[in-house]
Design an enzyme around this catalytic site. Structure first.
Site, PDB file in Angstrom:
ATOM      1  N   GLY A 157     -76.520  94.197 -18.525  1.00  0.00           N
ATOM      2  CA  GLY A 157     -76.853  93.010 -19.292  1.00  0.00           C
ATOM      3  C   GLY A 157     -78.357  92.893 -19.431  1.00  0.00           C
ATOM      4  O   GLY A 157     -79.110  93.464 -18.629  1.00  0.00           O
TER       5      GLY A 157
ATOM      6  N   GLN B 165     -86.381  88.903 -20.899  1.00  0.00           N
ATOM      7  CA  GLN B 165     -86.698  90.108 -20.116  1.00  0.00           C
ATOM      8  C   GLN B 165     -87.493  91.126 -20.930  1.00  0.00           C
ATOM      9  O   GLN B 165     -88.088  92.035 -20.357  1.00  0.00           O
ATOM     10  CB  GLN B 165     -85.414  90.763 -19.577  1.00  0.00           C
ATOM     11  CG  GLN B 165     -84.731  89.922 -18.496  1.00  0.00           C
ATOM     12  CD  GLN B 165     -83.492  90.616 -17.976  1.00  0.00           C
ATOM     13  OE1 GLN B 165     -82.427  90.522 -18.573  1.00  0.00           O
ATOM     14  NE2 GLN B 165     -83.631  91.328 -16.876  1.00  0.00           N
TER      15      GLN B 165
ATOM     16  N   CYS C 284     -81.028  93.041 -10.904  1.00  0.00           N
ATOM     17  CA  CYS C 284     -81.627  92.601 -12.164  1.00  0.00           C
ATOM     18  C   CYS C 284     -82.657  93.623 -12.600  1.00  0.00           C
ATOM     19  O   CYS C 284     -83.443  94.095 -11.783  1.00  0.00           O
ATOM     20  CB  CYS C 284     -82.289  91.235 -11.949  1.00  0.00           C
ATOM     21  SG  CYS C 284     -83.064  90.578 -13.435  1.00  0.00           S
ATOM     22  N   LEU C 285     -82.652  93.964 -13.888  1.00  0.00           N
ATOM     23  CA  LEU C 285     -83.619  94.945 -14.399  1.00  0.00           C
ATOM     24  C   LEU C 285     -85.053  94.443 -14.256  1.00  0.00           C
ATOM     25  O   LEU C 285     -85.986  95.237 -14.260  1.00  0.00           O
ATOM     26  CB  LEU C 285     -83.314  95.274 -15.865  1.00  0.00           C
ATOM     27  CG  LEU C 285     -81.989  96.013 -16.098  1.00  0.00           C
ATOM     28  CD1 LEU C 285     -81.743  96.189 -17.587  1.00  0.00           C
ATOM     29  CD2 LEU C 285     -81.963  97.356 -15.397  1.00  0.00           C
TER      30      LEU C 285
ATOM     31  N   HIS D 141     -75.271  85.414 -15.033  1.00  0.00           N
ATOM     32  CA  HIS D 141     -76.597  85.947 -14.703  1.00  0.00           C
ATOM     33  C   HIS D 141     -77.500  85.949 -15.946  1.00  0.00           C
ATOM     34  O   HIS D 141     -78.643  85.496 -15.893  1.00  0.00           O
ATOM     35  CB  HIS D 141     -76.424  87.368 -14.140  1.00  0.00           C
ATOM     36  CG  HIS D 141     -77.702  88.067 -13.832  1.00  0.00           C
ATOM     37  ND1 HIS D 141     -78.069  88.428 -12.551  1.00  0.00           N
ATOM     38  CD2 HIS D 141     -78.716  88.503 -14.638  1.00  0.00           C
ATOM     39  CE1 HIS D 141     -79.252  89.027 -12.589  1.00  0.00           C
ATOM     40  NE2 HIS D 141     -79.652  89.101 -13.839  1.00  0.00           N
ATOM     41  N   GLU D 142     -76.956  86.445 -17.058  1.00  0.00           N
ATOM     42  CA  GLU D 142     -77.771  86.518 -18.287  1.00  0.00           C
ATOM     43  C   GLU D 142     -78.101  85.134 -18.819  1.00  0.00           C
ATOM     44  O   GLU D 142     -79.221  84.885 -19.257  1.00  0.00           O
ATOM     45  CB  GLU D 142     -77.069  87.334 -19.373  1.00  0.00           C
ATOM     46  CG  GLU D 142     -76.830  88.792 -19.051  1.00  0.00           C
ATOM     47  CD  GLU D 142     -77.995  89.488 -18.394  1.00  0.00           C
ATOM     48  OE1 GLU D 142     -79.153  89.205 -18.729  1.00  0.00           O
ATOM     49  OE2 GLU D 142     -77.737  90.323 -17.520  1.00  0.00           O
TER      50      GLU D 142
ATOM     51  N   HIS E 168     -80.998  83.533 -17.236  1.00  0.00           N
ATOM     52  CA  HIS E 168     -82.301  84.000 -17.736  1.00  0.00           C
ATOM     53  C   HIS E 168     -82.787  83.117 -18.887  1.00  0.00           C
ATOM     54  O   HIS E 168     -83.983  82.895 -19.042  1.00  0.00           O
ATOM     55  CB  HIS E 168     -82.197  85.438 -18.265  1.00  0.00           C
ATOM     56  CG  HIS E 168     -82.350  86.503 -17.224  1.00  0.00           C
ATOM     57  ND1 HIS E 168     -83.499  86.685 -16.501  1.00  0.00           N
ATOM     58  CD2 HIS E 168     -81.501  87.475 -16.805  1.00  0.00           C
ATOM     59  CE1 HIS E 168     -83.349  87.720 -15.675  1.00  0.00           C
ATOM     60  NE2 HIS E 168     -82.141  88.220 -15.837  1.00  0.00           N
TER      61      HIS E 168
HETATM   62 ZN    ZN Z   1     -81.394  89.784 -14.763  1.00  0.00          ZN
END
Ligand code: ZN
Length: 160
Positions: free
Chosen positions: A46, A51, A89-90, A131-132, A135
């Site tokens: 995701g 991000q 998380c990226l 989670h997304e 953000h």
């Molecule tokens: Zn994330």
């Protein structure tokens, strides 16, 4: 299409709330394509627009590698149940932590043609969606971690 630079924790843009998308422009279409490319390249499941430095309410999710989902201006309509599991998380490479999420969610959003849709998800997909969407409100999973943040190797990582 192009890879975008993934912002990492400490970058203030990750803590800001995102703005609603008013219309789908060619720039938005390019952004969504780039978000998928960037997410797959980073082996994530995701990615949210902040991000990659864009404060718009757009998230992409693909938990199987074959089910790309686009959420524009998403809302969680219902959530129930509970699950605890490991999250990465990226924007926080090399780390993971246990987070409690709803087991099941029902969400609404708009697709890339600005058509409204609703989607129900459970288990890992529900986790990835929550989670997304966090953000988009400027929240990172580390705020919700139960216990300590763990170090993980690349092979174990399943990042959002
Ligand atoms: Zn994330």
């Amino acid at each position: 299409m192009a890879l975008r630079n993934i912002r990492e924790m400490g970058d203030p843009i990750l803590n800001k709330p995102c703005k609603e998308v008013k219309e789908i422009t060619p720039r938005i279409k390019d952004l969504v394509e780039d978000m998928f490319e960037t997410m797959y390249d980073a082996q994530g499941v995701g990615l949210a627009a902040p991000q990659v430095g864009i404060l718009k309410r757009i998230a992409v999710v693909d938990v199987t590698g074959e089910d790309p989902l686009i959420f524009i201006n998403p809302t969680i309509l219902e959530s129930d149940g509970e699950q605890e599991g490991s999250e990465g998380c990226l924007s926080i490479p090399g780390k993971a932590g246990i987070v409690k999420r709803p087991y099941h969610v029902k969400v609404s959003a708009y697709d890339i043609n600005m058509n409204y849709f609703e989607l129900e998800a459970e288990e890992f997909l529900a986790r990835a969606i929550c989670h997304e969407f966090d953000h988009l409100d400027g929240h990172l999973y580390v705020e919700k971690v139960i216990g300590e943040l763990q170090d993980v190797t690349d092979e174990e990582e399943e990042a959002e």
